[in-house]
Design a protein around this motif. Structure first.
Motif, PDB file in Angstrom:
ATOM      1  N   ALA A 190     -14.967  -3.618   9.987  1.00  0.00           N
ATOM      2  CA  ALA A 190     -14.810  -4.893   8.831  1.00  0.00           C
ATOM      3  C   ALA A 190     -16.090  -4.395   7.933  1.00  0.00           C
ATOM      4  O   ALA A 190     -16.056  -4.939   6.948  1.00  0.00           O
ATOM      5  N   ARG A 191     -16.920  -3.615   8.476  1.00  0.00           N
ATOM      6  CA  ARG A 191     -18.095  -3.025   7.338  1.00  0.00           C
ATOM      7  C   ARG A 191     -17.678  -2.469   6.205  1.00  0.00           C
ATOM      8  O   ARG A 191     -18.209  -2.678   5.116  1.00  0.00           O
ATOM      9  N   SER A 192     -16.615  -1.518   6.322  1.00  0.00           N
ATOM     10  CA  SER A 192     -15.947  -0.919   5.090  1.00  0.00           C
ATOM     11  C   SER A 192     -14.571  -1.229   4.684  1.00  0.00           C
ATOM     12  O   SER A 192     -14.123  -0.564   3.798  1.00  0.00           O
ATOM     13  N   ALA A 193     -13.828  -1.985   5.409  1.00  0.00           N
ATOM     14  CA  ALA A 193     -12.308  -2.224   5.280  1.00  0.00           C
ATOM     15  C   ALA A 193     -12.101  -2.632   3.803  1.00  0.00           C
ATOM     16  O   ALA A 193     -11.342  -2.269   3.200  1.00  0.00           O
ATOM     17  N   TYR A 194     -13.050  -3.756   3.315  1.00  0.00           N
ATOM     18  CA  TYR A 194     -12.408  -4.400   1.988  1.00  0.00           C
ATOM     19  C   TYR A 194     -13.127  -3.276   0.732  1.00  0.00           C
ATOM     20  O   TYR A 194     -12.465  -3.087  -0.204  1.00  0.00           O
ATOM     21  N   ALA A 195     -14.119  -2.476   1.020  1.00  0.00           N
ATOM     22  CA  ALA A 195     -14.462  -1.381   0.200  1.00  0.00           C
ATOM     23  C   ALA A 195     -13.444  -0.448   0.092  1.00  0.00           C
ATOM     24  O   ALA A 195     -13.104  -0.038  -0.968  1.00  0.00           O
ATOM     25  N   GLN A 196     -12.785  -0.128   1.209  1.00  0.00           N
ATOM     26  CA  GLN A 196     -11.625   0.713   1.031  1.00  0.00           C
ATOM     27  C   GLN A 196     -10.520   0.192   0.069  1.00  0.00           C
ATOM     28  O   GLN A 196      -9.845   0.991  -0.536  1.00  0.00           O
ATOM     29  N   LEU A 197     -10.301  -1.206  -0.010  1.00  0.00           N
ATOM     30  CA  LEU A 197      -9.342  -1.813  -0.985  1.00  0.00           C
ATOM     31  C   LEU A 197      -9.782  -2.107  -2.304  1.00  0.00           C
ATOM     32  O   LEU A 197      -9.334  -2.844  -2.966  1.00  0.00           O
ATOM     33  N   ALA A 257     -21.931   5.113  -2.202  1.00  0.00           N
ATOM     34  CA  ALA A 257     -20.370   4.943  -1.492  1.00  0.00           C
ATOM     35  C   ALA A 257     -20.689   4.559  -0.169  1.00  0.00           C
ATOM     36  O   ALA A 257     -21.596   5.194   0.598  1.00  0.00           O
ATOM     37  N   VAL A 258     -20.036   3.489   0.278  1.00  0.00           N
ATOM     38  CA  VAL A 258     -20.249   2.896   1.617  1.00  0.00           C
ATOM     39  C   VAL A 258     -19.147   3.980   2.512  1.00  0.00           C
ATOM     40  O   VAL A 258     -19.419   4.363   3.621  1.00  0.00           O
ATOM     41  N   ILE A 259     -17.854   4.343   2.031  1.00  0.00           N
ATOM     42  CA  ILE A 259     -17.045   4.977   2.636  1.00  0.00           C
ATOM     43  C   ILE A 259     -17.487   6.720   1.969  1.00  0.00           C
ATOM     44  O   ILE A 259     -16.564   7.148   1.236  1.00  0.00           O
ATOM     45  N   ASP A 260     -18.608   7.049   2.435  1.00  0.00           N
ATOM     46  CA  ASP A 260     -19.318   8.255   1.913  1.00  0.00           C
ATOM     47  C   ASP A 260     -18.433   9.561   2.093  1.00  0.00           C
ATOM     48  O   ASP A 260     -18.441  10.315   1.414  1.00  0.00           O
ATOM     49  N   ASP A 261     -17.922   9.484   3.350  1.00  0.00           N
ATOM     50  CA  ASP A 261     -17.164  10.691   3.672  1.00  0.00           C
ATOM     51  C   ASP A 261     -15.824  11.186   2.617  1.00  0.00           C
ATOM     52  O   ASP A 261     -15.725  12.274   2.242  1.00  0.00           O
ATOM     53  N   LEU A 265      -5.714  -6.631  -0.940  1.00  0.00           N
ATOM     54  CA  LEU A 265      -6.034  -7.220   0.497  1.00  0.00           C
ATOM     55  C   LEU A 265      -4.481  -7.954   0.708  1.00  0.00           C
ATOM     56  O   LEU A 265      -4.139  -7.950   2.028  1.00  0.00           O
ATOM     57  N   ALA A 266      -3.905  -8.618  -0.288  1.00  0.00           N
ATOM     58  CA  ALA A 266      -2.533  -9.409   0.136  1.00  0.00           C
ATOM     59  C   ALA A 266      -1.651  -8.362   0.295  1.00  0.00           C
ATOM     60  O   ALA A 266      -0.766  -8.410   1.314  1.00  0.00           O
ATOM     61  N   ALA A 312      -2.594  -6.154  14.648  1.00  0.00           N
ATOM     62  CA  ALA A 312      -2.954  -7.528  14.177  1.00  0.00           C
ATOM     63  C   ALA A 312      -4.338  -7.900  14.357  1.00  0.00           C
ATOM     64  O   ALA A 312      -4.898  -8.495  13.307  1.00  0.00           O
ATOM     65  N   LEU A 313      -5.156  -7.166  15.301  1.00  0.00           N
ATOM     66  CA  LEU A 313      -6.614  -7.186  15.474  1.00  0.00           C
ATOM     67  C   LEU A 313      -7.046  -6.515  14.210  1.00  0.00           C
ATOM     68  O   LEU A 313      -8.179  -7.032  13.321  1.00  0.00           O
ATOM     69  N   TYR A 314      -6.480  -5.330  13.664  1.00  0.00           N
ATOM     70  CA  TYR A 314      -7.156  -4.726  12.351  1.00  0.00           C
ATOM     71  C   TYR A 314      -6.761  -5.537  11.134  1.00  0.00           C
ATOM     72  O   TYR A 314      -7.641  -5.521  10.225  1.00  0.00           O
ATOM     73  N   LEU A 315      -5.808  -6.406  11.381  1.00  0.00           N
ATOM     74  CA  LEU A 315      -5.291  -7.342  10.028  1.00  0.00           C
ATOM     75  C   LEU A 315      -6.279  -8.429   9.879  1.00  0.00           C
ATOM     76  O   LEU A 315      -6.890  -8.600   8.630  1.00  0.00           O
ATOM     77  N   LEU A 316      -6.682  -9.054  11.164  1.00  0.00           N
ATOM     78  CA  LEU A 316      -7.820  -9.826  11.131  1.00  0.00           C
ATOM     79  C   LEU A 316      -9.329  -9.364  10.630  1.00  0.00           C
ATOM     80  O   LEU A 316     -10.071  -9.893   9.869  1.00  0.00           O
ATOM     81  N   MET A 317      -9.660  -8.084  11.215  1.00  0.00           N
ATOM     82  CA  MET A 317     -10.748  -7.258  10.705  1.00  0.00           C
ATOM     83  C   MET A 317     -10.875  -7.089   9.412  1.00  0.00           C
ATOM     84  O   MET A 317     -11.965  -7.383   8.718  1.00  0.00           O
ATOM     85  N   THR A 318      -9.810  -6.838   8.494  1.00  0.00           N
ATOM     86  CA  THR A 318      -9.568  -6.476   7.214  1.00  0.00           C
ATOM     87  C   THR A 318     -10.034  -7.616   6.258  1.00  0.00           C
ATOM     88  O   THR A 318     -10.658  -7.752   5.328  1.00  0.00           O
ATOM     89  N   VAL A 319      -9.433  -8.821   6.702  1.00  0.00           N
ATOM     90  CA  VAL A 319      -9.476 -10.263   6.387  1.00  0.00           C
ATOM     91  C   VAL A 319     -10.866 -10.616   6.162  1.00  0.00           C
ATOM     92  O   VAL A 319     -11.498 -11.122   5.481  1.00  0.00           O
ATOM     93  N   ASP A 320     -11.616 -10.464   7.424  1.00  0.00           N
ATOM     94  CA  ASP A 320     -12.893 -10.843   7.767  1.00  0.00           C
ATOM     95  C   ASP A 320     -13.944 -10.058   6.838  1.00  0.00           C
ATOM     96  O   ASP A 320     -14.642 -10.428   6.333  1.00  0.00           O
TER      97      ASP A 320
END
Length: 393
Positions: A277-284, A234-238, A291-292, A358-366
């Protein structure tokens, strides 16, 4: 109007996530017999922050027996030697020597394990293999976390008096530079919105989460839940840890910290960007559909209100758009204010939450782009291209 409806629901229907009153209770009844505690600290290339964090663990004022096991996870900057030196310095001061420290190294992680959880597994194994008094609790804390002298005492008192199996505190992150002020309080705010603390702390609730920097875990429950083996990749281990404990019938509690602080600096936007960005997509769950939906939701909830207000004021959207946008933006700022107070930041920053979103949106896409390019989650020289998300646990 849709944004207004969304904020009305978030204000009242999402577990009052915006309130900052979920704190470790003061004055919990202290146990007659203080259980033994093993403090496990996974550390990889942490020489920069260790002088600010490890002394606070060595200095814990705990009435029972406790020890620290620092797991040097393949560091190349002398982390293990520095830890021994810091412990030796404290012993040489002639005052209370502090908690005993053991430094161990687990070797490279086996396939299927993240580095942090491999280190935690090794640290727990070292404690259990000694054959001495088995620890009643494990304190899992990161190498960049500094604790007030009574931190361990308060954690154990809360766990014992309230019969909790997991007690976690969201460490107060460092907020010093411009980018930290803009991004860090919002990071915790968004986490609370996703995992409302009140719902987590409600007995029998389905929502489960923890904050990996400070987790006190009942050792018996950890063994029953199969931790950490059951969450090994698990990347989001907590969050995965909290869900494993809840599945095993354990009671959990999560709140904002007083006296538990991260000393790790994030001075540049690039540093904060990488953290998210390290774990945002894993959360999804690495789902394009999620993501969309997330991108659309962020745009509707956080970006639409100021846009509607601007269009209404310039005569392009009408009075209704202006009033709706202004009202939604006002509620948004109002819900952010308690978090800014907690971080001792000026309240005018609440008006900039759409910029931060808006920054978090871009980080999640990245984060998604990194994953599909094969880079996945990366941390200190290690890349985990396809970890399971916390939601899969």
């Amino acid at each position: 109007m849709f944004s207004c409806a969304a904020w009305a629901w978030l204000l009242l229907g999402q577990g009052l996530f915006w309130r900052s009153d979920q704190r470790l209770p003061h004055g919990s009844a202290e146990p007659e017999h203080w259980p033994t505690v093993a403090i496990v600290v996974p550390a990889r290339d942490e020489a920069e922050v260790l002088p600010l964090s490890l002394p606070s663990l060595l200095a814990q004022d705990y009435p029972g027996r406790a020890e620290i096991v620092l797991v040097d996870d393949g560091s190349t900057d002398g982390t293990g030697d520095l830890a021994r030196e810091l412990a030796a310095r404290r012993c040489g001061k002639g005052s209370r020597a502090g908690l005993p420290l053991t430094v161990v190294s687990p070797g490279a992680p086996e396939p299927g394990w993240t580095g942090k959880l491999w280190a935690v597994r090794h640290g727990i194994g070292v404690v259990r293999a000694r054959g001495a008094e088995a620890p009643g609790f494990l304190l899992l804390t990161d190498a960049d976390i500094a604790h007030a002298p009574d931190s361990l005492r308060r954690l154990v008192a809360a766990a014992v008096s309230h019969r909790l199996d997991l007690v976690s505190q969201m460490a107060r992150l460092r907020v010093a530079g411009v980018w930290e002020r803009l991004v860090v309080p919002a990071f915790v705010y968004f986490f609370c919105q996703l995992y409302p603390f009140r719902r987590i702390n409600r007995g029998g609730g389905r929502t489960a989460a923890a904050a990996g920097g400070c987790v006190l875990l009942r050792a018996e429950t950890a063994a029953r839940a199969g931790v950490p083996d059951v969450i090994r990749d698990a990347v989001i281990d907590d969050v995965a840890l909290a869900r494993a404990v809840r599945r095993a019938g354990g009671r959990i509690w999560l709140g904002l910290a007083d006296g538990v602080e991260s000393v790790r600096p994030y001075p540049r936007l690039a540093d904060l960007w990488g953290m998210v960005a390290r774990s945002a997509y894993a959360q999804l769950r690495h789902s394009g559909a999620l993501l969309a939906v997330t991108v659309a939701g962020l745009a509707l909830v956080y970006l639409a209100p100021p846009l509607c207000l601007a269009l209404g004021l310039t005569g392009q959207g009408g009075a209704v758009a202006a009033w709706a946008g202004g009202a939604a933006w006002a509620v948004m700022a109002g819900t952010y204010a308690p978090m800014l107070r907690y971080y001792r930041q000026p309240l005018w920053l609440a008006a900039l939450l759409p910029v931060t979103a808006a920054l978090y949106l871009l980080m999640t896409v990245d984060s998604a782009v990194r994953h599909h390019r094969g880079r996945g989650a990366a941390w200190k020289g290690r890349t985990y291209p396809a970890p399971r998300a916390a939601a899969d646990r």
